[in-house]
Design a protein around this motif. Structure first.
Motif, PDB file in Angstrom:
ATOM      1  N   VAL A 180       0.856  -1.182   0.090  1.00 19.01           N
ATOM      2  CA  VAL A 180       0.133  -0.016   0.006  1.00 19.01           C
ATOM      3  C   VAL A 180       0.789   1.039  -0.119  1.00 19.01           C
ATOM      4  O   VAL A 180       0.484   2.293  -0.854  1.00 19.01           O
ATOM      5  N   ARG A 181       2.095   1.037   0.467  1.00 21.37           N
ATOM      6  CA  ARG A 181       2.904   2.262   0.577  1.00 21.37           C
ATOM      7  C   ARG A 181       3.385   2.701  -0.715  1.00 21.37           C
ATOM      8  O   ARG A 181       3.552   3.602  -0.945  1.00 21.37           O
ATOM      9  N   ARG A 182       3.895   1.556  -1.354  1.00 22.46           N
ATOM     10  CA  ARG A 182       4.295   1.767  -2.839  1.00 22.46           C
ATOM     11  C   ARG A 182       3.265   2.652  -3.444  1.00 22.46           C
ATOM     12  O   ARG A 182       3.423   3.423  -4.499  1.00 22.46           O
ATOM     13  N   VAL A 183       2.129   2.077  -3.393  1.00 25.28           N
ATOM     14  CA  VAL A 183       1.019   2.746  -4.032  1.00 25.28           C
ATOM     15  C   VAL A 183       0.891   4.333  -3.549  1.00 25.28           C
ATOM     16  O   VAL A 183       0.655   5.132  -4.298  1.00 25.28           O
ATOM     17  N   PHE A 184       0.874   4.555  -2.445  1.00 23.93           N
ATOM     18  CA  PHE A 184       0.721   6.244  -1.782  1.00 23.93           C
ATOM     19  C   PHE A 184       1.848   6.816  -2.306  1.00 23.93           C
ATOM     20  O   PHE A 184       1.823   8.050  -2.618  1.00 23.93           O
TER      21      PHE A 184
END
Length: 120
Positions: free
Chosen positions: A56-60
Motif C-alpha cells: 500500500v505504501r508503494r501505491v501511496f
C-alpha cells in the motif's frame, strides 16, 4: 474488517474507511460539477491474497495528498483522483501497475449524471 494505518510523513496519506471514502467522493463530485473541474476517477486495484502495508505504501508514493484511498476488502484498493482527467488517470494507473506488478486494475470515469454509487 479493514485495518487503518497512517502512512509516512512523505506521503501524508492514510487509508480511509469506506464510509469516509464514499462521503468525500460525493463531495468531490459536487465540487467538480459546481466549478466544472475534471471529475474524480476511481481506480480499482486488486491483489490476489490481499494487500500488505508495504505494498500500500508503494501505491501511496504515486498519489497526491488530495487523492482518496480505501480498502473495502483484503484484496481490493480503491483510489479516487479528484480533478484528474481520464488521460491523466491512465498515466497514474500505468505507474501504479509498474510499482505493484502483481496488482490488476481498472478505471471508472465520471460522466454527467453519474452518482458516487455508480463509480463504486
Amino acid at each position: 474488517m479493514m485495518s487503518t494505518f497512517r502512512m509516512t510523513k512523505k506521503s501524508g496519506k492514510e487509508l480511509q474507511s469506506v464510509d469516509e471514502f464514499e462521503r468525500e467522493l460525493r463531495e468531490e463530485i459536487s465540487v467538480s460539477i459546481e466549478f466544472v473541474l475534471p471529475l474524480a476517477i476511481v481506480l480499482a486495484l486488486n491483489i490476489k491474497g490481499g494487500w500488505e502495508q508495504g505494498t500500500v505504501r508503494r501505491v501511496f508514493d504515486f498519489l497526491r495528498v488530495a487523492d482518496l484511498v480505501t480498502r473495502p476488502g483484503p484484496e481490493e484498493l480503491l483510489v479516487a483522483l479528484p480533478n484528474t482527467t481520464a488521460d491523466d488517470a491512465w498515466v497514474v494507473e500505468e505507474r501504479l501497475c509498474e510499482a505493484v506488478p502483481e496488482a490488476t486494475s481498472g478505471i471508472a470515469t465520471y460522466r454527467e449524471g453519474d452518482t458516487g454509487e455508480y463509480l463504486l
